[in-house]
Design a protein around this motif. Structure first.
Motif, PDB file in Angstrom:
ATOM      1  N   LEU A 773       0.732  -1.112   0.063  1.00 24.49           N
ATOM      2  CA  LEU A 773      -0.032   0.030   0.146  1.00 24.49           C
ATOM      3  C   LEU A 773       0.844   1.315   0.189  1.00 24.49           C
ATOM      4  N   ASN A 774       2.245   1.176  -0.105  1.00 24.00           N
ATOM      5  CA  ASN A 774       3.083   2.318  -0.265  1.00 24.00           C
ATOM      6  C   ASN A 774       3.029   3.194   1.150  1.00 24.00           C
ATOM      7  N   LEU A 775       3.005   2.594   2.348  1.00 31.90           N
ATOM      8  CA  LEU A 775       2.413   3.401   3.331  1.00 31.90           C
ATOM      9  C   LEU A 775       4.045   3.930   4.005  1.00 31.90           C
ATOM     10  N   LEU A 776       5.082   3.405   3.571  1.00 33.36           N
ATOM     11  CA  LEU A 776       6.254   3.765   4.275  1.00 33.36           C
ATOM     12  C   LEU A 776       6.944   5.007   3.710  1.00 33.36           C
ATOM     13  N   PHE A 777       6.723   5.216   2.372  1.00 35.15           N
ATOM     14  CA  PHE A 777       7.071   6.468   1.573  1.00 35.15           C
ATOM     15  C   PHE A 777       6.138   6.617   0.552  1.00 35.15           C
ATOM     16  N   ASN A 778       5.491   7.857   0.549  1.00 34.88           N
ATOM     17  CA  ASN A 778       4.375   8.337  -0.395  1.00 34.88           C
ATOM     18  C   ASN A 778       4.731   9.876  -0.366  1.00 34.88           C
ATOM     19  N   LYS A 779       3.747  10.474  -1.034  1.00 37.09           N
ATOM     20  CA  LYS A 779       3.798  11.867  -1.151  1.00 37.09           C
ATOM     21  C   LYS A 779       3.654  12.562   0.211  1.00 37.09           C
ATOM     22  N   ARG A 780       2.758  11.704   1.156  1.00 36.12           N
ATOM     23  CA  ARG A 780       2.490  12.351   2.342  1.00 36.12           C
ATOM     24  C   ARG A 780       3.614  12.346   3.180  1.00 36.12           C
ATOM     25  N   LYS A 781       4.335  11.284   3.248  1.00 37.01           N
ATOM     26  CA  LYS A 781       5.590  11.007   3.836  1.00 37.01           C
ATOM     27  C   LYS A 781       6.516  12.072   3.583  1.00 37.01           C
ATOM     28  N   PHE A 782       6.644  12.263   2.171  1.00 33.46           N
ATOM     29  CA  PHE A 782       7.664  13.353   1.612  1.00 33.46           C
ATOM     30  C   PHE A 782       7.318  14.721   2.176  1.00 33.46           C
ATOM     31  N   PHE A 783       5.840  15.027   2.303  1.00 32.78           N
ATOM     32  CA  PHE A 783       5.614  16.582   2.716  1.00 32.78           C
ATOM     33  C   PHE A 783       5.988  16.506   4.336  1.00 32.78           C
TER      34      PHE A 783
END
Length: 1019
Positions: A773-783
């Motif tokens: 589910l790409n929970l560990l790195f995504n756009k939210r994590k980037f921000f």
């Protein structure tokens, strides 16, 4: 149209000496980060634009590109090495009237090649002649289509007469006009023009590259297609440049960030021959007639051929490996099949040689699901012996078998519950007069031109009735250790598995049940077997209607090995399926289903099913299925196989895995990962794959954080320097920050870090889901990382700025100069990011300690060297901060500022993570806490759950895909007029080259000694 023939050289590598540099650089600069830094380097070469020197950018850029290029070059070197090994294989080629050894790469279209037993075929050949009667030869095609059964090819009668006459072969001047090179393995159309006559050519006359000659001393063939034109290479596909989902996300994030600021081995099986019922052995010794009749049937009712090898050992040539297992079982009980002719079968019964007259052979096909022989024994009695699927044979029994039928049915149910393949065994005594009348009708039916097959089938039905039941057999193919556990774990990890196999439908279903992919608890199993596009579309529609009738909604799963995401897809209604469903589709139906107007229906139905099995598929169809999923679903696909027939699929998938086995290295060289056994896939995905994703995500989060913290200090400084482009740090610090001061700690974390142990990663497959589910790195994590970096950069700049605003040092001198301010901020930055990566590290090793604390020590060492008088005296223009480090870092107030900056930067992170783990722990957090408690209490114990095989009753017998050898045997075409000297090498197994999924239910070998250890046979 003039066609230019290819040579026989193959290329699976991506580069050569001339193309490596341009192609590799082109691939690397498709990564936006590399392209960005190249553009930045170009700008820095212009002094009027940049205040930084060019080496601050070129050093890290060259380092990254060089390391990647070395890795790519190493991978391609091994591809070249394998290509050279294949291209330099030797073949006997007829040149200037003599047989000469020639390298494969030098073989040309039109050459005549001699093959010997157990040799690989160098190119696509037209079979001219062979050592077998009537120009027959046996080939193994496992590397092409995954099928383990031997196939028969036969030469034209006009060319089979050439034999081994070299002079006549050298004068052969036939002209072949045929279809253009294509990837259809089961079709060939052509015409041979020779001696003023034309002869039609089909697939039965052609031997394809990748096949192995078996149980045939020699054969001659003329090269039709060579190299890239061969059907094997036409099915291989092209090597593609693969990207991970994180790589694609990085391209997006780098673009956003830079604009404002700067993803069938041979499985070994356990094989034993066991006598489960010792009472059976006693019955044989006591002469029980029913037991003798049972074993006599096994020794007579089959299509096995026998020969003696050079060592005088009896060798069996088998069309179906299960037949070999049963014939060998009879042999071990004293009923030994010795030989056959078109009219007789000779066996040895407890030491006595007995010859039976073969009167009729009622061959197997997929409709009858049984085979029978009619023989006359030495006493003159006519017997019909039959074996087949119990569901079919039980309907043919005499009513007097009721009691034995009930007992046998219970035994078969018990065997099937254990995952065994079962057969019922029966016989019938025939009256001489009745048989003669029946045989006359059979001869008339064989001579008929209208409804021939229907008439023959009706006569078979007539005589195969009122049978007397003898018992049943069960053949077990023991799965390799860990296969069931691996598939179960992958399913629990939310990974969907599709089976793409060249095996027939019945065998594929048996494999599915054996592996727990198909179970009796499933709501429904949809079988698509239409022969036209209209039939396939209708079957898919009915299957969806059936599913919708039981579910008001359905979910969108994904394909092969994939991640499930909540996606808004126009083609699929996002609802939830309640219950488990399976889809089984054969290769002929799949060809129609992959057409543009049907493939969406196929994919929609398949994604609603828990299990999908595509059987009898070609290598190209395997790749097409993977491409279909990649194109129409946002899913990550993984393809695993071990043979050349899996290469296209492996290349097409996001992740290709090759199993190294006896089929060569084609799959391994085309893959991204390789290993020796299927069960290692569980560890590859659930341990190494998950750890790799975990490490990569932490690496990227830390990378963005530290660079935001490092870079944005310049932004705050711009407000105080009039945005003059003056840098806040020394230019040498800017150059060394990423490649010296902070590179090794994050490298150690990226290599060694792990949140939970490897055993717990396998015990809890659900830990794999965050990666899907790409929970560990995504756009939210980037921000979040960006916000964290902005906060840290603010603390790094404004705390020293406020502290130094109007402060004097201990010596009374002013310390708020530019150089002292820069040194204080740089020192604070190195310490803060080092403490931060220490907080991010979950698994500590000695290397982590050395790299983290050693990086800080390295910073101070280089700092004092660069600010020393000695280096200033040598390079006065490059090291202007002379004496500053010694002056600044001897002030207590400077260290207090560094301490305050570090605490202010780190404490909010510590508090947030503590509360998050305490109030909203993830599964990983819970297991990590449990690990810590276990280490304190007692050593960690393995708690892997035991999985149980659940399988359905399966009467499926592993007959061949096509009809059996019955017609070939009774015609005598494969019989020698007299026994020639035995050929060497026949003791080799016939089935040493199978694709991984077929090997989940590994077949037996063709030798007597091999069979005795190959199967567990229950009688």
């Amino acid at each position: 149209m003039l066609f230019l023939f290819q040579d026989n050289r193959i290329h699976t590598s991506k580069y050569n000496i001339l193309t490596f540099l341009p192609i590799n650089l082109f691939e690397q600069f498709q990564r936006v980060a590399n392209a960005y830094f190249l553009f930045l380097l170009i700008l820095q070469l212009i002094p009027e634009i940049s205040s930084l020197t060019w080496f601050t950018t070129i050093v890290p850029l060259v380092l990254v590109i060089t390391m990647t290029a070395v890795k790519d070059a190493t991978d391609d070197y091994f591809r070249h090495k394998s290509d050279n090994q294949v291209n330099n294989r030797q073949s006997e080629v007829l040149i200037d009237g003599k047989l000469q050894n020639e390298k494969w790469m030098n073989v040309k279209v039109g050459d005549i090649i001699k093959l010997e037993n157990n040799q690989f075929v160098a190119a696509d050949l037209l079979l001219l002649s062979s050592s077998e009667p009537h120009g027959l030869c046996y080939i193994e095609t496992a590397e092409l289509d995954g099928e383990t059964n031997l196939k028969v090819r036969h030469a034209l009668s006009v060319t089979s007469e050439l034999g081994t006459d070299i002079s006549r072969l050298a004068k052969f001047d036939g002209i072949v006009v045929c279809e253009a090179p294509n990837n259809k393995l089961d079709k060939f159309m052509g015409v041979l023009s020779w001696n003023d006559s034309k002869h039609s050519l089909d697939n039965k006359k052609i031997i394809l590259r990748g096949c192995v000659l078996r149980n045939t001393s020699w054969c001659f063939g003329m090269v039709i297609f060579a190299g890239p034109d061969t059907k094997l290479m036409q099915n291989s596909g092209k090597t593609k440049f693969k990207r991970t989902s994180i790589d694609r996300l990085m391209n997006t994030l780098v673009l956003w960030k830079k604009e404002p600021v700067d993803f069938p081995v041979n499985l070994r099986v356990d094989r034993t021959f066991e006598f489960f019922d010792h009472h059976l052995t006693e019955c044989i010794k006591l002469g029980d007639p029913k037991v003798h009749e049972f074993l006599r049937l096994l020794a007579l009712c089959h299509t096995v051929m026998s020969e003696e090898n050079s060592a005088g050992q009896l060798v069996y040539q088998v069309q179906s490996p299960d037949e070999g297992a049963l014939v060998t079982a009879a042999r071990n009980f004293g009923f030994i099949f010795k030989s056959r002719t078109p009219e007789t079968i000779t066996i040895e019964e407890l030491g006595t040689r007995v010859t039976y007259q073969l009167l009729a052979f009622l061959d197997f096909n997929n409709i009858r699901k049984r085979m029978s022989v009619i023989v006359r024994n030495p006493e003159g009695q006519i017997k019909l012996y039959s074996k087949g699927a119990d569901t079919i044979l039980f309907e043919k029994l005499h009513p007097s078998n009721e009691d034995l039928l009930t007992l046998t049915s219970d035994h078969i149910s018990e065997f099937a519950g254990e995952g065994l393949r079962t057969l019922a065994i029966a016989y019938r005594d025939l009256d001489d007069k009745y048989f003669k009348e029946w045989h006359k009708m059979l001869e008339d039916a064989n001579a008929a031109t209208d409804e021939r097959d229907e008439r023959i089938a009706g006569l078979y039905e007539e005589i195969e009735r009122d049978l007397m039941l003898l018992g049943a057999t069960a053949v077990e193919d023991k799965l390799q250790e860990g296969v069931i556990e691996t598939i179960t774990s992958l399913s629990l990890a939310n990974i969907k598995i599709w089976v793409l196999t060249g095996d027939k439908q019945e065998t594929a279903i048996n494999i599915g049940y054996a592996c727990n992919m198909l179970t009796d608890d499933m709501n429904d199993v949809f079988i698509i077997a239409g022969n036209t596009a209209v039939e396939v579309r209708e079957e898919l529609r009915k299957a969806k209607e059936n599913l919708f009738g039981q579910n008001r909604s359905f979910s969108n799963g994904h394909v092969v090995f994939e991640k499930k995401q909540q996606l808004e897809l126009d083609s699929v209604v996002e609802e939830t399926v309640t219950g488990d469903y399976a889809l089984i589709i054969n290769g002929h139906s799949l060809a129609h289903a992959l057409e543009s107007d049907v493939k969406n229906d196929l994919l929609e139905l398949a994604c609603m099913c828990k299990t999908v099995v595509c059987c009898r598929v070609t290598p190209l169809q395997k790749a097409q299925v993977v491409e279909l999923v990649k194109k129409h679903r946002n899913a990550v696909t993984l393809a695993i196989g071990d043979g050349a027939n899996d290469v296209g699929m492996i290349k097409s998938a996001h992740i290709g895995v090759g199993i190294s086995g006896q089929e060569g290295l084609q799959a391994v060289l085309a893959s991204d990962y390789s290993f020796a056994q299927f069960r290692y896939l569980q560890r590859l995905l659930l341990v190494h794959g998950r750890w790799s994703y975990f490490r990569m995500c932490k690496f990227l989060c830390y990378f963005f954080y530290k660079n935001f913290a490092f870079t944005l200090v310049h932004f705050w400084f711009g407000f105080f320097c009039g945005f003059s482009a003056q840098t806040v740090y020394d230019q040498w610090f800017i150059t060394l920050f990423n490649i010296v001061y902070t590179s090794l700690p994050v490298l150690a974390m990226g290599i060694f870090d792990q949140d939970v142990s490897d055993q717990n990663s396998m015990d809890y497959p659900q830990l794999y889901k965050p990666g899907q589910l790409n929970l560990l790195f995504n756009k939210r994590k980037f921000f979040i990382c960006m916000a964290h970096g902005i906060y840290t950069s603010s603390a790094l700049f404004f705390i020293p700025y406020g502290a130094f605003y109007s402060v004097a040092g201990e010596d009374g001198q002013h310390i708020a100069d530019y150089q002292s301010f820069a040194v204080t901020m740089a020192t604070s930055l190195v310490i803060v990011v080092s403490v931060q990566i220490a907080l991010d590290t979950s698994y500590w090793t000695v290397i982590n300690h050395v790299f983290i604390w050693g990086s800080i020590a390295t910073y101070f060492s280089i700092l004092f060297i660069m600010h020393s008088n000695g280096i200033f005296g040598i390079f006065p223009d490059q090291f202007a901060f002379v004496g500053n480090a010694r002056h600044s870092l001897t002030q207590k107030c400077v260290w207090l500022v560094i301490l305050l900056t570090t605490v202010a930067s780190v404490m909010p992170v510590v508090a947030f993570r503590y509360l998050k783990v305490d109030l909203f722990p993830t599964l990983s957090d819970q297991i990590r806490q449990w690990q810590k408690a276990q280490k304190k209490a007692r050593p960690l114990q393995s708690r892997r759950p035991q999985t149980r095989r659940s399988s359905s009753r399966k009467s499926g017998y592993a007959f061949a895909h096509q009809e059996g050898y019955g017609e070939l045997i009774t015609s005598g075409k494969n019989m020698r007029a007299k026994n020639p000297p035995p050929t060497s090498g026949l003791e080799k197994t016939l089935y040493n080259s199978t694709s991984w999924i077929e090997n989940l239910c590994k077949k037996t070998t063709d030798t007597v000694s091999g069979f005795s250890q190959d199967k567990t046979v229950k009688l």
